[in-house]
Write an enzyme that holds these catalytic residues in place. Structure first.
Site, PDB file in Angstrom:
ATOM      1  N   LYS A 151     -17.920 -56.291  20.085  1.00  0.00           N
ATOM      2  CA  LYS A 151     -17.013 -56.504  18.956  1.00  0.00           C
ATOM      3  C   LYS A 151     -16.210 -57.779  19.203  1.00  0.00           C
ATOM      4  CE  LYS A 151     -12.868 -55.168  18.877  1.00  0.00           C
ATOM      5  NZ  LYS A 151     -11.508 -54.885  19.363  1.00  0.00           N
ATOM      6  N   HIS A 181     -16.936 -49.151  21.501  1.00  0.00           N
ATOM      7  CA  HIS A 181     -16.829 -48.245  22.646  1.00  0.00           C
ATOM      8  C   HIS A 181     -16.164 -46.913  22.274  1.00  0.00           C
ATOM      9  CE1 HIS A 181     -12.746 -49.892  23.117  1.00  0.00           C
ATOM     10  NE2 HIS A 181     -12.464 -48.845  23.865  1.00  0.00           N
ATOM     11  N   LYS A 185     -16.876 -42.508  23.504  1.00  0.00           N
ATOM     12  CA  LYS A 185     -15.884 -41.595  24.095  1.00  0.00           C
ATOM     13  C   LYS A 185     -16.310 -40.150  23.858  1.00  0.00           C
ATOM     14  CE  LYS A 185     -11.916 -44.700  23.528  1.00  0.00           C
ATOM     15  NZ  LYS A 185     -11.353 -44.959  24.828  1.00  0.00           N
ATOM     16  N   ASP A 238      -8.565 -55.751  15.098  1.00  0.00           N
ATOM     17  CA  ASP A 238      -8.739 -55.327  16.490  1.00  0.00           C
ATOM     18  C   ASP A 238      -9.022 -53.828  16.603  1.00  0.00           C
ATOM     19  OD1 ASP A 238      -8.656 -55.980  19.314  1.00  0.00           O
ATOM     20  OD2 ASP A 238      -6.806 -54.818  19.405  1.00  0.00           O
ATOM     21  N   HIS A 243     -12.804 -49.375  15.535  1.00  0.00           N
ATOM     22  CA  HIS A 243     -12.603 -48.109  16.240  1.00  0.00           C
ATOM     23  C   HIS A 243     -12.090 -46.986  15.340  1.00  0.00           C
ATOM     24  CE1 HIS A 243     -13.286 -50.638  19.574  1.00  0.00           C
ATOM     25  NE2 HIS A 243     -12.061 -51.019  19.808  1.00  0.00           N
TER      26      HIS A 243
HETATM   27  P1  NDP Z   1     -13.480 -63.660  28.599  1.00  0.00           P
HETATM   28  O1  NDP Z   1     -12.830 -64.824  27.938  1.00  0.00           O
HETATM   29  O2  NDP Z   1     -12.862 -63.053  29.781  1.00  0.00           O
HETATM   30  O3  NDP Z   1     -14.975 -64.089  29.008  1.00  0.00           O
HETATM   31  C1  NDP Z   1     -15.813 -64.860  28.144  1.00  0.00           C
HETATM   32  C2  NDP Z   1     -17.071 -65.196  28.894  1.00  0.00           C
HETATM   33  O4  NDP Z   1     -17.911 -65.991  28.081  1.00  0.00           O
HETATM   34  C3  NDP Z   1     -16.839 -65.954  30.158  1.00  0.00           C
HETATM   35  O5  NDP Z   1     -17.729 -65.427  31.126  1.00  0.00           O
HETATM   36  C4  NDP Z   1     -17.233 -67.366  29.807  1.00  0.00           C
HETATM   37  O6  NDP Z   1     -17.716 -67.902  31.017  1.00  0.00           O
HETATM   38  C5  NDP Z   1     -18.352 -67.138  28.825  1.00  0.00           C
HETATM   39  N1  NDP Z   1     -18.640 -68.265  27.944  1.00  0.00           N
HETATM   40  C6  NDP Z   1     -19.861 -68.780  27.732  1.00  0.00           C
HETATM   41  N2  NDP Z   1     -19.825 -69.780  26.871  1.00  0.00           N
HETATM   42  C7  NDP Z   1     -18.560 -69.913  26.500  1.00  0.00           C
HETATM   43  C8  NDP Z   1     -17.916 -70.793  25.610  1.00  0.00           C
HETATM   44  N3  NDP Z   1     -18.578 -71.710  24.899  1.00  0.00           N
HETATM   45  N4  NDP Z   1     -16.581 -70.671  25.489  1.00  0.00           N
HETATM   46  C9  NDP Z   1     -15.890 -69.744  26.205  1.00  0.00           C
HETATM   47  N5  NDP Z   1     -16.492 -68.884  27.062  1.00  0.00           N
HETATM   48  C10 NDP Z   1     -17.808 -68.961  27.192  1.00  0.00           C
HETATM   49  O7  NDP Z   1     -13.743 -62.589  27.441  1.00  0.00           O
HETATM   50  P2  NDP Z   1     -13.941 -61.007  27.602  1.00  0.00           P
HETATM   51  O8  NDP Z   1     -14.831 -60.750  28.750  1.00  0.00           O
HETATM   52  O9  NDP Z   1     -12.627 -60.353  27.536  1.00  0.00           O
HETATM   53  O10 NDP Z   1     -14.648 -60.648  26.237  1.00  0.00           O
HETATM   54  C11 NDP Z   1     -16.000 -60.973  25.971  1.00  0.00           C
HETATM   55  C12 NDP Z   1     -16.361 -60.412  24.602  1.00  0.00           C
HETATM   56  O11 NDP Z   1     -16.241 -59.006  24.651  1.00  0.00           O
HETATM   57  C13 NDP Z   1     -15.424 -60.886  23.491  1.00  0.00           C
HETATM   58  O12 NDP Z   1     -16.159 -61.093  22.334  1.00  0.00           O
HETATM   59  C14 NDP Z   1     -14.457 -59.721  23.303  1.00  0.00           C
HETATM   60  O13 NDP Z   1     -14.005 -59.650  21.980  1.00  0.00           O
HETATM   61  C15 NDP Z   1     -15.357 -58.546  23.640  1.00  0.00           C
HETATM   62  N6  NDP Z   1     -14.584 -57.399  24.128  1.00  0.00           N
HETATM   63  C16 NDP Z   1     -13.838 -57.488  25.264  1.00  0.00           C
HETATM   64  C17 NDP Z   1     -13.120 -56.402  25.734  1.00  0.00           C
HETATM   65  C18 NDP Z   1     -12.331 -56.462  26.999  1.00  0.00           C
HETATM   66  O14 NDP Z   1     -11.779 -55.429  27.375  1.00  0.00           O
HETATM   67  N7  NDP Z   1     -12.278 -57.590  27.677  1.00  0.00           N
HETATM   68  C19 NDP Z   1     -13.148 -55.105  24.999  1.00  0.00           C
HETATM   69  C20 NDP Z   1     -14.002 -55.100  23.842  1.00  0.00           C
HETATM   70  C21 NDP Z   1     -14.684 -56.221  23.437  1.00  0.00           C
HETATM   71  P3  NDP Z   1     -17.843 -69.412  31.412  1.00  0.00           P
HETATM   72  O15 NDP Z   1     -16.600 -70.088  30.971  1.00  0.00           O
HETATM   73  O16 NDP Z   1     -18.034 -69.325  32.883  1.00  0.00           O
HETATM   74  O17 NDP Z   1     -19.074 -69.855  30.690  1.00  0.00           O
HETATM   75  C1  BG6 Z   2     -10.270 -52.954  22.243  1.00  0.00           C
HETATM   76  C2  BG6 Z   2      -9.166 -53.773  21.646  1.00  0.00           C
HETATM   77  O1  BG6 Z   2     -11.424 -53.037  21.461  1.00  0.00           O
HETATM   78  O2  BG6 Z   2      -9.840 -51.590  22.283  1.00  0.00           O
HETATM   79  C3  BG6 Z   2      -7.915 -53.640  22.487  1.00  0.00           C
HETATM   80  O3  BG6 Z   2      -9.583 -55.130  21.599  1.00  0.00           O
HETATM   81  C4  BG6 Z   2      -7.514 -52.199  22.608  1.00  0.00           C
HETATM   82  O4  BG6 Z   2      -6.840 -54.389  21.923  1.00  0.00           O
HETATM   83  C5  BG6 Z   2      -8.696 -51.383  23.087  1.00  0.00           C
HETATM   84  O5  BG6 Z   2      -6.463 -52.117  23.544  1.00  0.00           O
HETATM   85  C6  BG6 Z   2      -8.368 -49.903  23.033  1.00  0.00           C
HETATM   86  O6  BG6 Z   2      -9.373 -49.199  23.691  1.00  0.00           O
HETATM   87  P1  BG6 Z   2      -9.027 -47.861  24.459  1.00  0.00           P
HETATM   88  O7  BG6 Z   2     -10.353 -47.357  24.911  1.00  0.00           O
HETATM   89  O8  BG6 Z   2      -8.123 -48.252  25.596  1.00  0.00           O
HETATM   90  O9  BG6 Z   2      -8.342 -46.997  23.469  1.00  0.00           O
END
Ligand code: NDP
Ligand code: BG6
Length: 498
Positions: A151, A181, A185, A238, A243
């Site tokens: 997402k 996700h 659950k 979000d 969700h």
């Molecule tokens: P981060 O910013 O922590 O990580 C992004 C990753 O993408 C990095 O590994 C980065 O690595 C890589 N990347 C590759 N190409 C690019 C680019 N052009 N610009 C920026 N980054 C790039 O994000 P998250 O891991 O938090 O989230 C990833 C996805 O998952 C998002 O779409 C987010 O919405 C979704 N998500 C995240 C959640 C969470 O809990 N973190 C929960 C639910 C969804 P590098 O720079 O080394 O290439």
């Molecule tokens: C993520 C949202 O998808 O779900 C977050 O980006 C939020 O902002 C989270 O906190 C909530 O998930 P959970 O499982 O902790 O209720």
């Protein structure tokens, strides 16, 4: 039980937060419970510089510090982890990726079953599949090829449709797994079992017996370091678009004929397509948007949203939403669904409350007891039914009592985390708990009027961090209905326009 075929999991965005905090711990847990296939590889891909060893060291740091972890199995798990430096936007780098996948598969005797997990910024969700396809990495002649898309799936209705269109150029719907996700659950899935496996609830599950339904997704945390992302998303994109609308679908859908991907998802989409579109009057009277302001909670100074890193100081992004909505179908006509979600509430609680109607004739007192079914999604997962009994002694006074089930009381049962369950399902090829394209579009269609409404001037109420949000959200209710508040702590300002 279905045995998994050997496979290679390629994670794009492997240096990021999701991979570190969710995906790798979930895969390790599945591995340590012998739920993964006998041979498998996890290939992390991103631009940051690591080699296999430094990638393994980074990923398992948190796991290794857990006292309960078995270090021998963690070391063995690490042997399945590999890393490839590449820029996923650069189509010329996919040749090397394909060769790396092939060489790992040959070394580990893995058939060409490949799962591509897109844990990158959403701007790459169409770029990566196109580049994979340009190198034949979508072709299933020699084994399955699946895509998991994180997402947010799109930014609004138009972009979600455009993303689908782009994906369909190279992948079929049954290769695409849109992850939410919340559907992984245990307690969300349990809503279906509670409703459809027990004859005591379903006959009452309609507008004849249900007065109103509440869905609360409250979080005590703020937006942390995700200001850049959150300020463009807001609580609507979000939490609600994905969700909480999925949770509502589980509460409101008709029983599927069988539990499989088509039957389940047909019912989900049917109910989502019945969400009553919000008109101007609803947007004015049935929607409350808020943003947290600075406050002191238990000796801690909590920043206002506008002071958080990455948030503009004049931001009008909502961190709180309360919404009264309806489902226009035979079962739910006239039953209000009150939905609220926010950051920086007093506590973390996600629950659905089914408020049953009062008895038609109050025999025992003018005010009959509440009949509520509370489905606690998290924390303290469980179900509580509240009703009235006779107060011991003279007369016929009623006293509220409850039957309370906690998952933690179940013996010998293993709760899989949402990511464990969903990763396992996608490796099995079971899409039942993944969102289908038509359901995602139905959700965007419902929220689009709110996104459009926010483009113009709108009321944004301030609420002190650590409170239950703006008091104006109480005005959504009528006839004595109200939020079930785990603790009442509404902001005491009458109106605080930001
Ligand atoms: P981060 O910013 O922590 O990580 C992004 C990753 O993408 C990095 O590994 C980065 O690595 C890589 N990347 C590759 N190409 C690019 C680019 N052009 N610009 C920026 N980054 C790039 O994000 P998250 O891991 O938090 O989230 C990833 C996805 O998952 C998002 O779409 C987010 O919405 C979704 N998500 C995240 C959640 C969470 O809990 N973190 C929960 C639910 C969804 P590098 O720079 O080394 O290439
Ligand atoms: C993520 C949202 O998808 O779900 C977050 O980006 C939020 O902002 C989270 O906190 C909530 O998930 P959970 O499982 O902790 O209720």
């Amino acid at each position: 039980m279905l045995t998994l075929e050997n496979n290679c999991i390629v994670i794009f965005g492997a240096s990021g937060d999701l991979t570190q905090r969710m995906l790798i711990p979930a895969l390790y847990k599945l591995y340590s419970h012998q739920k993964l296939s006998s041979s498998f590889a996890i290939l992390g891909v991103s631009r940051s510089t690591y080699d296999d060893q430094s990638f393994r060291d980074k990923l398992i740091k948190d796991l290794a510090s857990d006292d309960n972890v078995d270090h021998e199995s963690l070391d063995k798990f690490c042997e399945h982890l590999f890393y490839q430096v590449m820029d996923p936007e650069n189509k010329y780098e996919y040749k090397a990726l394909k060769q790396r996948i092939q060489s790992i598969e040959t070394a580990l005797k893995i058939k060409s079953n490949t799962l591509f997990y897109l844990a990158t910024p959403p701007s790459l969700y169409s770029v990566i599949p196109q580049n994979l396809a340009a190198h034949g990495l979508n072709i299933e002649d020699d084994g399955w090829k699946r895509l998991v898309i994180e997402k947010p799936f799109g930014y609004d209705l138009e972009s979600a449709i455009a993303l689908d269109k782009s994906l369909y150029q190279d992948f079929t719907e049954d290769q695409i797994y849109r992850i939410d996700h919340y559907l992984g659950k245990e307690t969300v899935q349990n809503m279906l079992v509670l409703r459809f496996a027990n004859s005591i609830f379903e006959p009452l599950w309609n507008s004849k017996y249900i007065d109103y339904i509440e869905v609360t997704g409250a979080e005590d945390l703020g937006i942390g370091s995700r200001g850049g992302y959150y300020d463009n998303a807001g609580a609507m994109r979000d939490m609600i678009q994905n969700h909480l609308l999925q949770v509502i679908a589980m509460v409101a859908m008709e029983p599927p004929a069988v539990i499989n991907a088509d039957s389940m998802r047909d019912e989900v989409v049917k109910v989502l397509q019945c969400l009553k579109p919000l008109n101007e009057d609803d947007l004015k009277h049935n929607l409350v948007l808020g943003q947290y302001t600075k406050s002191h909670v238990r000796d801690e100074c909590l920043l206002s949203y506008r002071e958080e890193k990455g948030v503009p100081e004049d931001s009008r992004t909502e961190t709180y939403i309360a919404l009264k909505m309806f489902i226009k179908n035979w079962r739910w006509d006239g039953v209000p669904f009150y939905v609220r979600t926010a950051k920086r509430m007093p506590t973390r609680v996600t629950e659905v409350v089914i408020n049953f109607k009062k008895t038609p004739h109050p025999v025992f007192s003018a005010n009959p007891p509440d009949n509520k079914l509370i489905m606690r999604i998290q924390p303290d997962e469980g179900t509580l039914l509240s009703f009235g009994l006779k107060k011991p002694g003279a007369g016929f006074e009623t006293e509220p009592v409850a039957m309370d089930f906690h998952y933690s009381n179940l013996k010998n049962s293993e709760l899989l985390s949402a990511y464990e369950r969903l990763l396992l399902d996608v490796l099995k090829g079971d899409a039942t708990l993944f969102s289908r394209s038509d359901a995602v579009s139905a959700c965007w269609e419902f929220v689009q009027p709110i996104l459009d409404y926010k483009k113009n001037k709108f009321d944004l109420y301030g609420y002190a961090a650590g409170t239950w949000g703006p008091i104006e959200a109480e005005a959504l209710f009528k006839n004595g209905q109200t939020w079930r508040s785990p603790c009442k702590n509404l902001t005491d300002t009458d109106y605080c326009e930001l």
